[in-house]
Design an enzyme around this catalytic site. Sequence first.
Site, PDB file in Angstrom:
ATOM      1  N   HIS A 122       0.848  -1.196   0.000  1.00 57.58           N
ATOM      2  CA  HIS A 122       0.000   0.000   0.000  1.00 57.58           C
ATOM      3  C   HIS A 122       0.891   1.256   0.000  1.00 57.58           C
ATOM      4  O   HIS A 122       1.724   1.433   0.891  1.00 57.58           O
ATOM      5  CB  HIS A 122      -0.923  -0.010   1.226  1.00 57.58           C
ATOM      6  CG  HIS A 122      -1.940   1.080   1.189  1.00 57.58           C
ATOM      7  ND1 HIS A 122      -3.155   0.926   0.579  1.00 57.58           N
ATOM      8  CD2 HIS A 122      -1.904   2.350   1.638  1.00 57.58           C
ATOM      9  CE1 HIS A 122      -3.835   2.056   0.667  1.00 57.58           C
ATOM     10  NE2 HIS A 122      -3.093   2.942   1.304  1.00 57.58           N
ATOM     11  N   ALA A 123       0.714   2.117  -1.007  1.00 56.34           N
ATOM     12  CA  ALA A 123       1.618   3.259  -1.195  1.00 56.34           C
ATOM     13  C   ALA A 123       1.557   4.230  -0.018  1.00 56.34           C
ATOM     14  O   ALA A 123       0.485   4.492   0.518  1.00 56.34           O
ATOM     15  CB  ALA A 123       1.266   3.991  -2.484  1.00 56.34           C
ATOM     16  N   HIS A 174     -11.734   2.277   8.649  1.00 54.07           N
ATOM     17  CA  HIS A 174     -11.503   3.457   9.483  1.00 54.07           C
ATOM     18  C   HIS A 174     -12.349   3.491  10.750  1.00 54.07           C
ATOM     19  O   HIS A 174     -12.052   4.248  11.666  1.00 54.07           O
ATOM     20  CB  HIS A 174     -11.732   4.723   8.655  1.00 54.07           C
ATOM     21  CG  HIS A 174     -10.775   4.834   7.499  1.00 54.07           C
ATOM     22  ND1 HIS A 174     -10.841   3.976   6.416  1.00 54.07           N
ATOM     23  CD2 HIS A 174      -9.730   5.647   7.276  1.00 54.07           C
ATOM     24  CE1 HIS A 174      -9.878   4.282   5.571  1.00 54.07           C
ATOM     25  NE2 HIS A 174      -9.187   5.295   6.062  1.00 54.07           N
ATOM     26  N   HIS A 233       0.875  11.750  -6.089  1.00 53.67           N
ATOM     27  CA  HIS A 233       0.226  11.916  -4.790  1.00 53.67           C
ATOM     28  C   HIS A 233       1.247  11.777  -3.655  1.00 53.67           C
ATOM     29  O   HIS A 233       1.339  12.631  -2.779  1.00 53.67           O
ATOM     30  CB  HIS A 233      -0.903  10.886  -4.623  1.00 53.67           C
ATOM     31  CG  HIS A 233      -1.514  10.905  -3.261  1.00 53.67           C
ATOM     32  ND1 HIS A 233      -2.622  11.664  -2.960  1.00 53.67           N
ATOM     33  CD2 HIS A 233      -1.155  10.296  -2.099  1.00 53.67           C
ATOM     34  CE1 HIS A 233      -2.920  11.524  -1.673  1.00 53.67           C
ATOM     35  NE2 HIS A 233      -2.045  10.686  -1.127  1.00 53.67           N
ATOM     36  N   GLU A 278      -3.400  15.442   2.153  1.00 50.13           N
ATOM     37  CA  GLU A 278      -3.863  14.481   1.146  1.00 50.13           C
ATOM     38  C   GLU A 278      -4.163  15.161  -0.186  1.00 50.13           C
ATOM     39  O   GLU A 278      -4.205  14.523  -1.236  1.00 50.13           O
ATOM     40  CB  GLU A 278      -5.116  13.746   1.640  1.00 50.13           C
ATOM     41  CG  GLU A 278      -4.880  12.836   2.846  1.00 50.13           C
ATOM     42  CD  GLU A 278      -3.812  11.784   2.594  1.00 50.13           C
ATOM     43  OE1 GLU A 278      -3.651  11.354   1.441  1.00 50.13           O
ATOM     44  OE2 GLU A 278      -3.122  11.409   3.561  1.00 50.13           O
ATOM     45  N   TYR A 304     -10.632  13.153   4.158  1.00 51.91           N
ATOM     46  CA  TYR A 304     -10.676  12.688   2.765  1.00 51.91           C
ATOM     47  C   TYR A 304     -11.712  13.474   1.965  1.00 51.91           C
ATOM     48  O   TYR A 304     -11.535  13.751   0.783  1.00 51.91           O
ATOM     49  CB  TYR A 304     -10.948  11.184   2.700  1.00 51.91           C
ATOM     50  CG  TYR A 304      -9.926  10.390   3.471  1.00 51.91           C
ATOM     51  CD1 TYR A 304      -8.612  10.292   3.012  1.00 51.91           C
ATOM     52  CD2 TYR A 304     -10.247   9.773   4.673  1.00 51.91           C
ATOM     53  CE1 TYR A 304      -7.659   9.589   3.730  1.00 51.91           C
ATOM     54  CE2 TYR A 304      -9.296   9.062   5.399  1.00 51.91           C
ATOM     55  CZ  TYR A 304      -8.002   8.973   4.923  1.00 51.91           C
ATOM     56  OH  TYR A 304      -7.063   8.280   5.646  1.00 51.91           O
TER      57      TYR A 304
HETATM   58 ZN   LIG Z   1      -1.759  10.255   0.949  1.00 56.95          ZN
END
Ligand SMILES: [Zn+2]
Length: 547
Positions: A288-289, A446, A318, A346, A456
């Site tokens: 997962h990046a 979450h 990103h 983000e 987000y």
């Molecule tokens: Zn991020």
Amino acid sequence: MAETYITDDTEALNARETQISIEAVKKYARDAVRFDHVTVEPDIRRQLNLLKLSLVMVTPSEPKEAEELATIAARMDATYGKGKWCEDASKPDSCLDINKITEIMANSRDEKRLRQVWEGWHTISLPMKKDYARFVELSNKGAKELGFLDTGAMWRSKYDMPADDFTRELDRLWAQVRPLYVKLHAYARIKLHEKYGDVVPPTGPIPAHLLGNIWAQDWSNIEPLVSPANADPGYSLTEILKRRNVSPVDMVKIGERFYTSVGFTVLPETFWQRSMLVKPQDREVVCHASAWDIDQVDDLRIKMCIHQTAEDFTTIHHELGHNFYQRAYDKLPVIFRDSANDGFHEAIGDTIALSVTPEYLVRIKLLDRAPDPSRDLGLLMNKALEKIAFLPFGLLVDQWRWKVFSGEVTPENYNRVWWELRQKYQGIAPVATRGDEFFDPGAKYHVPGNTPYSRYFLADILQFQFHRALSKIAGCTAPLNRCSIYESQEAGKRLNAMLSMGQSRPWQDALEALTGSRQMDATAILDYFAPLDKWLDDQLKGKPVGW
Ligand SMILES: [Zn+2]
């Protein structure tokens, strides 16, 4: 280490260090309360306040309760992490974890199978319900000790405005974009009705299991069912990357080049030595990046398992956004080395990714000729299925949690209210009634993971607002979806003015430094998607819209 060398040892070391760090922050946060009524310099006051707000969960001071809360939190997290649904309990092979569930939701077009898998995954959260109710009680107790009404109020206090104003602010932003979402929803419903028949009613909410994602938060996977005819942009970035065999390192270099083209300094040599860009063959890693700022100075790294795809190309931008932000504020006092509000961090890299336009690809010689803007509908639909479809979900997760933390929603009503909110905001409903014997919120990471979610939603709104402001500064007069700030020193300067403030000032100041406005504004989304909005209007003439 725990992410790039997964072993029992690194897992244990990580757990120990995390615990030590949480204890330390908790101590500082409590110590900060002692200065609540002391007059200090505004800069120091801000740092003391941020310290108190730095924890997402505060354990009560009573040791037994503190331990109970920590145990419950760890257990819920582990229950989710180990969550599997087994079609046949006697056959371990039939068990599906979230990765397999995700894959089936994305690719299957078999309505019965999708429903079965959807219902299966929502069984993993049943054991969490009792834990969650107790978790709410105990974490509220901790938040109260720091002077907050409850945990939700503590979360909302992070936004440089009274907690209730923040709630209203989110409603205002949602009201700006809702009309576009409702149209996208209506169009998707028509297409899904054509595909699946009466399971999808021509009016009313869309069944929760048919949107290509287990939470219906990203509809990109149903693109083949809804993409406009003749909307092929005429090129595929994935194919270009593969055909030219652009290596993972070179893909990251292209991303870095974007940031340096607007005036940022190249990444440190250690970034290239210490980042993980491809999946190692010899060990377990978390693919997962993510982006890291190891020493909070200049040991910047990203961790990804890069493939030659357009999606990973975007993700690189990103993640690098996090690194360039981290470096922009690295001279500030430690407590200020963070995002203006948690939505900003983000949003930065995604803002840059919005500049990856066909014209930009031509300028960096990945593409020979940009397609005519009349072919933009495909690209816009693709983005809308990701970014517009996400907005109501991004909003409702915390709407639910705030009500739960405040006591407005009690355990007997957890599930009913969850689905009321999903219907109200997303226009989505389960096929069969989900009574309070279920705990469907727990099937989203979450919630058991206790990660605030409004960030987000904010990031989704902010990235378009940033993109519109930067495009204007860069002098772009094309439609907003065709603007790229590549090589604009002016845009870079303004971006850096905002990033370098870190968290030292209220986020309104940071927003103003870049956009000239102190208010978040979702109308940039409407500008960006204007051609799609108009097209949707044509498609929906005489058709039911809303639910
Ligand atoms: Zn991020």
